[in-house]
Every structure is written in C-alpha cells, then in structure tokens.
Design a protein around this motif. Structure first.
Motif, PDB file in Angstrom:
ATOM      1  N   UNK A 260      -2.260 -14.136   7.494  1.00  0.00           N
ATOM      2  CA  UNK A 260      -1.168 -13.447   6.817  1.00  0.00           C
ATOM      3  C   UNK A 260      -1.749 -12.245   6.095  1.00  0.00           C
ATOM      4  N   UNK A 261      -0.902 -11.260   5.842  1.00  0.00           N
ATOM      5  CA  UNK A 261      -1.434 -10.089   5.172  1.00  0.00           C
ATOM      6  C   UNK A 261      -0.411  -8.995   5.017  1.00  0.00           C
ATOM      7  N   UNK A 262      -0.933  -7.803   4.809  1.00  0.00           N
ATOM      8  CA  UNK A 262      -0.136  -6.656   4.390  1.00  0.00           C
ATOM      9  C   UNK A 262      -0.787  -5.416   4.998  1.00  0.00           C
ATOM     10  N   UNK A 263      -0.017  -4.614   5.719  1.00  0.00           N
ATOM     11  CA  UNK A 263      -0.542  -3.408   6.348  1.00  0.00           C
ATOM     12  C   UNK A 263       0.057  -2.171   5.692  1.00  0.00           C
ATOM     13  N   UNK A 264      -0.798  -1.232   5.341  1.00  0.00           N
ATOM     14  CA  UNK A 264      -0.396   0.027   4.720  1.00  0.00           C
ATOM     15  C   UNK A 264      -0.182   1.045   5.836  1.00  0.00           C
TER      16      UNK A 264
ATOM     17  N   UNK B 273       5.160 -13.159  13.045  1.00  0.00           N
ATOM     18  CA  UNK B 273       6.384 -12.961  12.276  1.00  0.00           C
ATOM     19  C   UNK B 273       6.205 -11.754  11.367  1.00  0.00           C
ATOM     20  N   UNK B 274       7.192 -10.880  11.338  1.00  0.00           N
ATOM     21  CA  UNK B 274       7.233  -9.807  10.347  1.00  0.00           C
ATOM     22  C   UNK B 274       8.054 -10.344   9.183  1.00  0.00           C
ATOM     23  N   UNK B 275       7.460 -10.405   8.007  1.00  0.00           N
ATOM     24  CA  UNK B 275       8.125 -11.051   6.878  1.00  0.00           C
ATOM     25  C   UNK B 275       8.678 -10.062   5.862  1.00  0.00           C
ATOM     26  N   UNK B 276       8.266  -8.801   5.942  1.00  0.00           N
ATOM     27  CA  UNK B 276       8.827  -7.776   5.055  1.00  0.00           C
ATOM     28  C   UNK B 276       8.302  -6.405   5.465  1.00  0.00           C
TER      29      UNK B 276
ATOM     30  N   UNK C 116       6.106   0.080  -2.015  1.00  0.00           N
ATOM     31  CA  UNK C 116       5.522  -0.530  -3.207  1.00  0.00           C
ATOM     32  C   UNK C 116       5.541   0.442  -4.383  1.00  0.00           C
ATOM     33  N   UNK C 117       5.394   1.727  -4.093  1.00  0.00           N
ATOM     34  CA  UNK C 117       5.437   2.744  -5.151  1.00  0.00           C
ATOM     35  C   UNK C 117       6.575   3.716  -4.852  1.00  0.00           C
ATOM     36  N   UNK C 118       6.792   4.666  -5.757  1.00  0.00           N
ATOM     37  CA  UNK C 118       7.856   5.657  -5.601  1.00  0.00           C
ATOM     38  C   UNK C 118       7.283   7.064  -5.719  1.00  0.00           C
ATOM     39  N   UNK C 119       7.940   7.996  -5.037  1.00  0.00           N
ATOM     40  CA  UNK C 119       7.629   9.427  -5.162  1.00  0.00           C
ATOM     41  C   UNK C 119       6.214   9.769  -4.712  1.00  0.00           C
ATOM     42  N   UNK C 120       5.654   8.954  -3.830  1.00  0.00           N
ATOM     43  CA  UNK C 120       4.322   9.273  -3.317  1.00  0.00           C
ATOM     44  C   UNK C 120       4.436  10.245  -2.145  1.00  0.00           C
ATOM     45  N   UNK C 121       3.402  11.029  -1.952  1.00  0.00           N
ATOM     46  CA  UNK C 121       3.323  11.912  -0.783  1.00  0.00           C
ATOM     47  C   UNK C 121       1.952  11.738  -0.136  1.00  0.00           C
ATOM     48  N   UNK C 122       1.929  11.475   1.196  1.00  0.00           N
ATOM     49  CA  UNK C 122       3.078  11.182   2.051  1.00  0.00           C
ATOM     50  C   UNK C 122       3.671   9.809   1.731  1.00  0.00           C
ATOM     51  N   UNK C 123       4.868   9.547   2.282  1.00  0.00           N
ATOM     52  CA  UNK C 123       5.497   8.254   2.034  1.00  0.00           C
ATOM     53  C   UNK C 123       4.704   7.141   2.713  1.00  0.00           C
ATOM     54  N   UNK C 124       4.523   6.045   1.995  1.00  0.00           N
ATOM     55  CA  UNK C 124       3.782   4.891   2.499  1.00  0.00           C
ATOM     56  C   UNK C 124       4.709   3.682   2.530  1.00  0.00           C
ATOM     57  N   UNK C 125       4.624   2.920   3.616  1.00  0.00           N
ATOM     58  CA  UNK C 125       5.369   1.669   3.733  1.00  0.00           C
ATOM     59  C   UNK C 125       4.382   0.524   3.936  1.00  0.00           C
ATOM     60  N   UNK C 126       4.824  -0.666   3.581  1.00  0.00           N
ATOM     61  CA  UNK C 126       3.961  -1.846   3.609  1.00  0.00           C
ATOM     62  C   UNK C 126       4.609  -2.907   4.492  1.00  0.00           C
ATOM     63  N   UNK C 127       3.861  -3.385   5.479  1.00  0.00           N
ATOM     64  CA  UNK C 127       4.369  -4.388   6.405  1.00  0.00           C
ATOM     65  C   UNK C 127       3.631  -5.707   6.178  1.00  0.00           C
ATOM     66  N   UNK C 128       4.389  -6.741   5.839  1.00  0.00           N
ATOM     67  CA  UNK C 128       3.827  -8.073   5.640  1.00  0.00           C
ATOM     68  C   UNK C 128       4.067  -8.902   6.896  1.00  0.00           C
ATOM     69  N   UNK C 129       3.118  -9.751   7.238  1.00  0.00           N
ATOM     70  CA  UNK C 129       3.177 -10.461   8.515  1.00  0.00           C
ATOM     71  C   UNK C 129       2.548 -11.843   8.391  1.00  0.00           C
TER      72      UNK C 129
END
Length: 290
Positions: free
Chosen positions: A84-88, A107-110, A114-127
């Motif tokens: 299990x983990x988290x991908x940036x 399974x993709x769980x989320x 995690x933060x706001x107003x960052x550049x570039x935009x970052x998303x986090x995928x939990x699995x």
C-alpha cells in the motif's frame, strides 16, 4: 485416518504460519525497484521522492521530503504480500498510472490534493495491492515508469547538521523527529490498533500523525503533513489549527476498508518555529495518540 494423512494435514495447516513467519525477502523487492528500502518491524517501505519536480507554495520551495515523497509499504511474505502507498503525480500522470495499476488488479483507494495553491499542481494517488511480492513490485515499477518519477538508484544521502529550528520544534512537541534532506519529520502513532482488510497496520503504512517541517526563509518554517483522525476528532482539530493560523488544505479518506474509519486532514502553515510548533501541539492534544 492413516498416519500419512495426518502428517499431510499437519503440514497443510502449519505451512501458512511458517510462510508468514518467514516474512519478506527484501532483496527481491530491491532488485525489481532498483533501490533499497527501510525495514520497520514486519513492514518494508521504499521511497520514491519526486526530486524531478520544483514545486512552490507561495514563496516556499517545497523540499521532496516535505510533501513530495511517493512510497510503497510491503508486508506479509513472498507468496502472499500486501503493498500500500501513496504516489505523488502531476495531473497528466494520474490516468496513465491508474490504468497500469488497475491492469495489475491494484485497488485505487483515493486520488486528491494534499496542499493548496501549489505550482505545478500535484495530486496524490493512494493504492492497495495483494499477491506475490515480486509481481507487486513489478507492477508498481511499471506504473511509476509511465510517470516522470525518477527510478534510477538514488545517490547516497549527504548528512547535514539539523537546522536551528529543530530544537525548538522538538522541545515544543515533546518528541524526537528525524532530520533528512533538510526536513524534520515526525510519525506519531495513534493509540488504538488500525486494520485494513483485517490486517493490523503500523506507522510505516501511513497511519501515523505525519508532520513535516522545513526552513522557509529567515526566522520562518513551513509545516505540512496529515493528521489521522476518527470522526469525533475532526472538528476539534480544525478549531485548534484555525486558532493558530494553520490552514486546513484537505480532509478525506486514504483507504476503503480500514477499521476504525479514518479521516486524513492535511494542513499548511508558514511562520516562526515557536508559533507553528505550538499550533501543531494544540492539534495533537485533540488526538488519541500513544
């Protein structure tokens, strides 16, 4: 029942326990992923910091260890493992990575911020994935390979003297953190056991209060991370953070079948070390930790 049948039955019943006790052959994971991890109890955690990214929140250049660390935590044994983990990820990387993981029955769980107003935009995928450990590691590497995540063997970490703010933060929180790559990190476990798919999880599997700090200019530090909360703690923690000018940047789940039900609250603040640390301490006082 014959003696031979009894012996066979004995081994059938005993074999799962023997395999579980043997744990993971971590060298196999290292070979597939091309880098070593860190063993903590029965969990083997491998990190993939996004050193290729240059992310800013306001005027703060975010260090990889502050909020840009992908990771995978393996447990179980070689034939029956869980990861299990988290991908940036950058926005354009999300769907290619997700397709690879789903094709391997992860399974993709989320997926979220995690933060706001960052550049570039970052998303986090939990699995979450189950299966033979080598196959899990191969599938994870294949998924990471369709992103720009650096997969070469990382250079050895260069030791550095902890920044001046470290003593202030540690004294305020009453805990010893870990200094690495210019970031002070804490993993404070919850008091009660947490399970996922009936398996008890530990701190390296992402169920501790994760709090990170880095320098953010003269006399200032930045903090971010996530508080791991049960429902009754959510709003008291929000109030504690707001009272200390710490911004709540996200509130969501990371898992699907955990027990008890957990909510992950992410936060961000920049300020003087004593003020920021006092705010984090106030929030921790609302949480049932060890």
């Amino acid at each position: 029942m014959s003696k031979n049948h009894l012996i066979a039955l004995f081994w059938i019943l005993l074999l799962p326990a023997i395999l579980s006790a043997q744990g993971l052959d971590t060298t196999k994971i290292d070979e597939v992923l091309g880098r070593p991890g860190q063993k903590s109890g029965d969990v083997y955690r491998v990190g993939f910091p996004r050193t290729d990214l240059h992310v800013k929140v306001g005027d703060v250049e975010v260090r990889p260890g502050l909020a840009l660390g992908s990771w995978a935590a393996f447990s179980g044994n070689d034939e029956h493992a869980m990861v299990m983990g988290d991908l940036v990820l950058l926005e354009k990387e999300v769907n290619p990575v997700m397709l690879k993981l789903r094709a391997a029955n992860f399974d993709i769980t989320a997926v979220h911020n995690h933060v706001l107003d960052e550049t570039p935009q970052i998303l986090y995928m939990h699995y979450l994935g189950h299966g033979p450990v080598v196959e899990l590691a191969k599938s994870l590497r294949a998924a990471l390979s369709v992103s720009q995540t650096p997969l070469g063997k990382p250079a050895p970490a260069q030791p550095s003297e902890p920044a001046a703010f470290v003593k202030t933060v540690e004294a305020t929180l009453g805990a010893k953190g870990t200094w690495n790559g210019g970031v002070l990190g804490f993993g404070i476990p919850r008091a009660e056991p947490i399970t996922e798919d009936g398996i008890t999880l530990t701190t390296p599997q992402g169920v501790a209060e994760a709090i990170n700090f880095q320098e953010a200019g003269p006399g200032k530090i930045a903090t971010t991370g996530d508080f791991v909360l049960i429902a009754s703690e959510v709003n008291p923690v929000i109030s504690a953070l707001e009272a200390h000018d710490i911004q709540v940047t996200a509130l969501h789940m990371h898992m699907l079948t955990e027990n008890p039900r957990l909510f992950f609250m992410h936060f961000w603040s920049v300020g003087s070390p004593d003020v920021v640390a006092q705010g984090i301490k106030a929030a921790l006082e609302k949480i049932h930790t060890k």
